[in-house]
Design an enzyme around this catalytic site. Structure first.
Site, PDB file in Angstrom:
ATOM      1  N   VAL A 161       0.794  -1.235   0.000  1.00  0.00           N
ATOM      2  CA  VAL A 161       0.000   0.000   0.000  1.00  0.00           C
ATOM      3  C   VAL A 161       0.825   1.284   0.000  1.00  0.00           C
ATOM      4  CG1 VAL A 161      -2.145  -0.898   0.986  1.00  0.00           C
ATOM      5  CG2 VAL A 161      -0.282  -0.203   2.523  1.00  0.00           C
ATOM      6  N   ASN A 220      -7.521  -0.632   4.611  1.00  0.00           N
ATOM      7  CA  ASN A 220      -7.479  -1.391   5.871  1.00  0.00           C
ATOM      8  C   ASN A 220      -6.061  -1.786   6.304  1.00  0.00           C
ATOM      9  OD1 ASN A 220      -8.557  -3.588   7.872  1.00  0.00           O
ATOM     10  ND2 ASN A 220      -7.286  -4.715   6.421  1.00  0.00           N
ATOM     11  N   TYR A 244       2.331   4.989  15.544  1.00  0.00           N
ATOM     12  CA  TYR A 244       0.970   4.487  15.296  1.00  0.00           C
ATOM     13  C   TYR A 244      -0.047   5.592  15.563  1.00  0.00           C
ATOM     14  CZ  TYR A 244      -2.714   0.874  15.152  1.00  0.00           C
ATOM     15  OH  TYR A 244      -3.812   0.116  14.813  1.00  0.00           O
TER      16      TYR A 244
HETATM   17  N1  LIG Z   1      -6.761  -5.645  15.677  1.00  0.00           N
HETATM   18  C1  LIG Z   1      -7.009  -4.568  16.373  1.00  0.00           C
HETATM   19  O1  LIG Z   1      -7.273  -4.633  17.587  1.00  0.00           O
HETATM   20  C2  LIG Z   1      -7.030  -3.212  15.701  1.00  0.00           C
HETATM   21  C3  LIG Z   1      -7.509  -2.112  16.424  1.00  0.00           C
HETATM   22  C4  LIG Z   1      -7.586  -0.870  15.839  1.00  0.00           C
HETATM   23  C5  LIG Z   1      -7.204  -0.700  14.520  1.00  0.00           C
HETATM   24  N2  LIG Z   1      -6.713  -1.780  13.812  1.00  0.00           N
HETATM   25  C6  LIG Z   1      -6.358  -1.530  12.418  1.00  0.00           C
HETATM   26  O2  LIG Z   1      -7.158  -2.358  11.587  1.00  0.00           O
HETATM   27  C7  LIG Z   1      -6.440  -2.675  10.397  1.00  0.00           C
HETATM   28  C8  LIG Z   1      -6.437  -4.187  10.201  1.00  0.00           C
HETATM   29  O3  LIG Z   1      -5.793  -4.757  11.332  1.00  0.00           O
HETATM   30  P1  LIG Z   1      -5.773  -6.324  11.653  1.00  0.00           P
HETATM   31  O4  LIG Z   1      -5.838  -6.409  13.115  1.00  0.00           O
HETATM   32  O5  LIG Z   1      -6.723  -7.051  10.808  1.00  0.00           O
HETATM   33  O6  LIG Z   1      -4.268  -6.620  11.208  1.00  0.00           O
HETATM   34  P2  LIG Z   1      -3.536  -7.970  10.719  1.00  0.00           P
HETATM   35  O7  LIG Z   1      -2.099  -7.766  11.048  1.00  0.00           O
HETATM   36  O8  LIG Z   1      -4.226  -9.163  11.233  1.00  0.00           O
HETATM   37  O9  LIG Z   1      -3.732  -7.878   9.137  1.00  0.00           O
HETATM   38  C9  LIG Z   1      -3.131  -6.817   8.427  1.00  0.00           C
HETATM   39  C10 LIG Z   1      -2.938  -7.217   6.979  1.00  0.00           C
HETATM   40  O10 LIG Z   1      -2.249  -6.124   6.340  1.00  0.00           O
HETATM   41  C11 LIG Z   1      -1.237  -6.645   5.518  1.00  0.00           C
HETATM   42  N3  LIG Z   1      -0.174  -5.663   5.317  1.00  0.00           N
HETATM   43  C12 LIG Z   1       0.807  -5.297   6.190  1.00  0.00           C
HETATM   44  N4  LIG Z   1       1.629  -4.409   5.593  1.00  0.00           N
HETATM   45  C13 LIG Z   1       1.147  -4.200   4.342  1.00  0.00           C
HETATM   46  C14 LIG Z   1       1.553  -3.408   3.253  1.00  0.00           C
HETATM   47  N5  LIG Z   1       2.660  -2.635   3.301  1.00  0.00           N
HETATM   48  N6  LIG Z   1       0.819  -3.428   2.123  1.00  0.00           N
HETATM   49  C15 LIG Z   1      -0.279  -4.215   2.039  1.00  0.00           C
HETATM   50  N7  LIG Z   1      -0.712  -5.015   3.024  1.00  0.00           N
HETATM   51  C16 LIG Z   1       0.010  -4.996   4.166  1.00  0.00           C
HETATM   52  C17 LIG Z   1      -0.752  -7.903   6.233  1.00  0.00           C
HETATM   53  O11 LIG Z   1      -0.096  -8.799   5.330  1.00  0.00           O
HETATM   54  C18 LIG Z   1      -2.067  -8.461   6.785  1.00  0.00           C
HETATM   55  O12 LIG Z   1      -2.684  -9.345   5.872  1.00  0.00           O
HETATM   56  C19 LIG Z   1      -5.067  -2.046  10.551  1.00  0.00           C
HETATM   57  O13 LIG Z   1      -5.042  -0.808   9.895  1.00  0.00           O
HETATM   58  C20 LIG Z   1      -4.933  -1.863  12.052  1.00  0.00           C
HETATM   59  O14 LIG Z   1      -4.046  -0.823  12.384  1.00  0.00           O
HETATM   60  C21 LIG Z   1      -6.609  -3.014  14.379  1.00  0.00           C
END
Ligand SMILES: NC(=O)c1ccc[n+]([C@@H]2O[C@H](COP(=O)([O-])OP(=O)(O)OC[C@H]3O[C@@H](n4cnc5c(N)ncnc54)[C@H](O)[C@@H]3O)[C@@H](O)[C@H]2O)c1
Length: 249
Positions: free
Chosen positions: A61, A87, A155
């Site tokens: 991304v 995402n 972050y």
């Molecule tokens: N899990 C939580 O509690 C939580 C809370 C608040 C916000 N978020 C946000 O929600 C979103 C999804 O989080 P999640 O928990 O599903 O994360 P996750 O780590 O389970 O999945 C993230 C995905 O993003 C991909 N990714 C990482 N770097 C990338 C890049 N440079 N280009 C393309 N893809 C890339 C990874 O391969 C993975 O498939 C993120 O933006 C995260 O910051 C998560």
């Protein structure tokens, strides 16, 4: 009626976690979905599971040229893009400010923040061509408040920025039928969470949430489907917190 019938969506970071849940749900709601991620194996596996309404395209991304290729592939296979879910995201090293390297700070900002600008930049012409669209940017409660006890200025900076980019896009393109909203999850059970917290810590986190549990990916998909659909046609430029009441404390 399918809530996303006729929509063509790009979802980033969709090989696992919340992004994969959104891809499954978008297809179930009638959308055509381009699953993108740097994890090609898992992304291709999910696309195969979802059948002809889905395709996978590798995308880092933070890569401008990569975005151009994805939007063009989406257009060729399904037509102009009408929904974008930015995402993909990473936590980064999570060190106290004085111990964090500039390179690590910039990497987190590139993946969590610059990506949101790049995604919008590349899909907006497609959305204008289609007569409108919806951009859903995944931030965090770290884009609403500072989180006590978990140092991570990179972050926080990136997730607050997602909120600002979203509002600015919403006002720049509202008259062209493009809406933009940010989503701010609290604790959601995904591989990102289970990598950061062990079972005991998840139990403690659950106890700290007024609703008494951490969120599941489907909780967030419900909100993202609403924001991508025409049901939210008068909702733009706003932040949507989904945290079981955590930031209401
Ligand atoms: N899990 C939580 O509690 C939580 C809370 C608040 C916000 N978020 C946000 O929600 C979103 C999804 O989080 P999640 O928990 O599903 O994360 P996750 O780590 O389970 O999945 C993230 C995905 O993003 C991909 N990714 C990482 N770097 C990338 C890049 N440079 N280009 C393309 N893809 C890339 C990874 O391969 C993975 O498939 C993120 O933006 C995260 O910051 C998560």
């Amino acid at each position: 009626m399918a809530r996303l019938g006729g929509k063509v969506a790009i979802i980033t970071g969709a090989a696992q976690g919340m992004g994969a849940a959104h891809a499954r749900r978008f297809v179930a709601e009638g959308a055509k979905v381009v699953i993108t991620d740097i994890n090609r194996e898992a992304g291709e596996g999910l696309a195969a599971e979802l059948g002809s309404a889905a395709m996978f395209h590798t995308l880092d991304v933070a890569n401008d040229a990569g975005w151009a290729a994805v939007v063009s592939a989406a257009r060729e296979r399904f037509g102009p893009v009408t929904a974008l879910v930015n995402n993909a995201g990473i936590l980064g090293p999570g060190k106290p400010c004085a111990e964090l390297d500039e390179a690590d700070f910039l990497k987190v900002c590139a993946i969590n923040q610059t990506s949101v600008f790049l995604g919008a930049k590349h899909v907006i012409p497609s959305m204008i061509e289609a007569g409108g669209g919806s951009i859903v940017n995944i931030s965090s409660i770290s884009g609403i408040v500072a989180i006590y006890g978990t140092p991570n200025v990179a972050y926080a900076a990136s997730k607050f920025a997602v909120r600002g980019i979203t509002k600015q896009i919403a006002i720049e393109y509202g008259k062209q039928g493009i809406r933009a909203n940010s989503v701010h999850p609290g604790y959601i059970r995904t591989p990102m969470m289970t990598a950061a917290l062990d079972d005991e810590q998840i139990k403690i986190a659950s106890g700290s949430v007024p609703i008494g549990r951490v969120g599941e990916v489907e909780d967030v998909s419900n909100l993202v489907v609403f924001l991508a659909s025409d049901e939210s046609g008068f909702v733009t430029g706003t932040e949507h917190i989904i945290d079981g009441g955590l930031t209401a404390l």
